[in-house]
Design a protein around this motif. Sequence first.
Motif, mmCIF file in Angstrom:
data_model
loop_
_atom_site.group_PDB
_atom_site.id
_atom_site.type_symbol
_atom_site.label_atom_id
_atom_site.label_comp_id
_atom_site.label_asym_id
_atom_site.label_seq_id
_atom_site.Cartn_x
_atom_site.Cartn_y
_atom_site.Cartn_z
ATOM 1 N N PRO A 1 44.074 23.586 33.322
ATOM 2 C CA PRO A 1 42.688 23.262 32.981
ATOM 3 C C PRO A 1 42.030 24.332 32.399
ATOM 4 C CG PRO A 1 42.894 22.919 35.240
ATOM 5 C CD PRO A 1 44.259 23.173 34.591
ATOM 6 N N VAL A 2 42.241 25.418 33.027
ATOM 7 C CA VAL A 2 41.546 26.505 32.475
ATOM 8 C C VAL A 2 41.707 26.829 31.265
ATOM 9 C CG1 VAL A 2 41.272 29.191 32.849
ATOM 10 C CG2 VAL A 2 41.212 27.538 34.783
ATOM 11 N N LEU B 1 40.403 26.475 25.197
ATOM 12 C CA LEU B 1 40.471 25.878 23.882
ATOM 13 C C LEU B 1 39.432 25.240 23.484
ATOM 14 C CD1 LEU B 1 44.205 25.067 24.404
ATOM 15 C CD2 LEU B 1 43.533 26.456 22.766
ATOM 16 N N ALA B 2 38.751 24.278 24.409
ATOM 17 C CA ALA B 2 37.780 23.649 24.249
ATOM 18 C C ALA B 2 36.480 24.442 23.792
ATOM 19 C CB ALA B 2 37.067 22.756 25.090
ATOM 20 N N LEU B 3 36.261 25.675 24.383
ATOM 21 C CA LEU B 3 35.261 26.519 24.169
ATOM 22 C C LEU B 3 35.388 27.277 22.803
ATOM 23 C CD1 LEU B 3 34.648 28.185 27.443
ATOM 24 C CD2 LEU B 3 33.055 26.967 26.162
ATOM 25 N N ALA B 4 36.830 27.695 22.315
ATOM 26 C CA ALA B 4 37.175 28.305 21.265
ATOM 27 C C ALA B 4 36.808 27.437 19.775
ATOM 28 C CB ALA B 4 38.286 28.765 21.259
ATOM 29 N N LEU C 1 40.138 36.072 25.270
ATOM 30 C CA LEU C 1 39.545 36.576 26.455
ATOM 31 C C LEU C 1 40.597 35.318 27.513
ATOM 32 C CD1 LEU C 1 35.883 37.294 25.777
ATOM 33 C CD2 LEU C 1 37.803 38.975 26.911
ATOM 34 N N THR C 2 40.357 34.215 27.147
ATOM 35 C CA THR C 2 40.820 33.228 28.222
ATOM 36 C C THR C 2 42.339 33.068 28.320
ATOM 37 O OG1 THR C 2 40.816 31.620 26.357
ATOM 38 C CG2 THR C 2 38.814 31.367 27.572
ATOM 39 N N ALA D 1 43.716 36.525 29.920
ATOM 40 C CA ALA D 1 43.229 36.443 31.514
ATOM 41 C C ALA D 1 44.409 35.692 32.032
ATOM 42 C CB ALA D 1 41.867 35.886 31.716
ATOM 43 N N LEU D 2 44.538 34.419 31.391
ATOM 44 C CA LEU D 2 45.832 33.664 32.223
ATOM 45 C C LEU D 2 47.012 34.553 32.171
ATOM 46 C CD1 LEU D 2 45.121 30.352 30.874
ATOM 47 C CD2 LEU D 2 45.087 30.851 33.151
ATOM 48 N N GLY D 3 47.521 35.063 30.953
ATOM 49 C CA GLY D 3 48.705 35.784 30.767
ATOM 50 C C GLY D 3 48.837 37.000 31.703
ATOM 51 N N LEU D 4 47.582 37.885 31.745
ATOM 52 C CA LEU D 4 47.591 38.661 32.676
ATOM 53 C C LEU D 4 47.581 38.284 34.191
ATOM 54 C CD1 LEU D 4 47.075 41.977 33.402
ATOM 55 C CD2 LEU D 4 44.671 41.484 33.552
#
Length: 404
Positions: free
Chosen positions: A27-28, A33-36, A50-51, A54-57
């Motif tokens: 969901p994050v 994706l919705a924000l982008a 950024l989103t 962060a998930l990849g890191l």
Amino acid sequence: MRAGARRLASLVRRGDTGSRLAVAGVPVCAAGLALAFRGPSRAHWRTLALTHGALGLAASVVEPSARHRPATRDDVVAAFRVGAGMFVAGTLVDALARRAVPRLAADATALRALAATAGPVRMCAHLLLVVAPAEELFWRGLVQGRLTRRLGAGRAAAVTTLLYGLAHVPAGNAAVTGAATGLGGGLSVLRARGASLERLALVHAFWVVPTLLGERARRAGGPPRGRGASHRPYDHTAADQEDPGMTTKPREGRTGRPVTRWSRFVQLANNAVHVALYERTGGRLGTRMLGNQVGILTTVRPRDGQPYSVPLFTFADGPDVIVVASYRGSAGHPTWYRNLLADPDAVLRVGDRVRAVRARVLEGDERAASWRHVVRRFEGYAEYQRRTTREIPLVRLSPRPEHD
């Protein structure tokens, strides 16, 4: 469905930090994706970076198998081959889907606008250095890795593909969701077969970067934006092809749609795929587009005598056929038209019928009457004429006399 939900809940309760991150990250990712896609367009690529970054890191921290290793030369070569194949297949499927589903054409127009919100270097940097590797670390490294331990490789690939597609739904763009589902399916299958994350990140990049650069190129040659702008799908396969610098008259004083090297490459690639598909199926596929008949015209290049084939809209006029040398309103004429000026004899395939034809350029009242006819059949030609100061040629293809 309920059993799957119970299993997922059990996984979260019993799982470690990595499993919880895999569940919470979906969901994050969807929210990012919705924000982008729904937020300010100028922040589109920054939000994605950024989103997803962060998930990849986070995935690389909690999942040992997702940690980075240097990509080898074999990874690059293999990824380029797979990515190129996926790009060609995706281009063909995209053309067919836009024709069948009108909404996809409008959503593709919106995607072109987003592809142009940053310069090509900045966009490619975000995709190559952040978005593509981060998505593979999270989706194929963490999510699919954890699912594989529970479900097995095949089921894990299927579930990961489904989740990846669903995560793109909040973007509100059917073209993006469809493309992501197709791409995610291919990458998940490759991961299930043992492909490394580094190789998958390269495949991801080799597919998405040319696709978005192609959308930028289409936008550069597409209809004007704003009130009254057309949402008709960009006609990149049935339109004229080749180099706008090849003209039959001096170009001084001519203006028209600018054509970049990349847009030329995309057009020629689409052209080659369309011709191959058309000819190998005997005209059963690729024979109609935007409600009009498509034919394959084969001319002879005067410089080397080699055949040159392009897909074109064909408009029947008794036993003859009219074709239009529009090149979507560029300043110069397409190569197939120049070939006909040098040698008017050609071959035309329409469906499963192949015949020898002879070309004649229409002029005066005959051209005016035919122009009104073709514009009624495809309004895009009127827009193409508005883009350029050259008069777009109309060519009549008549059956060649048998004694020739």
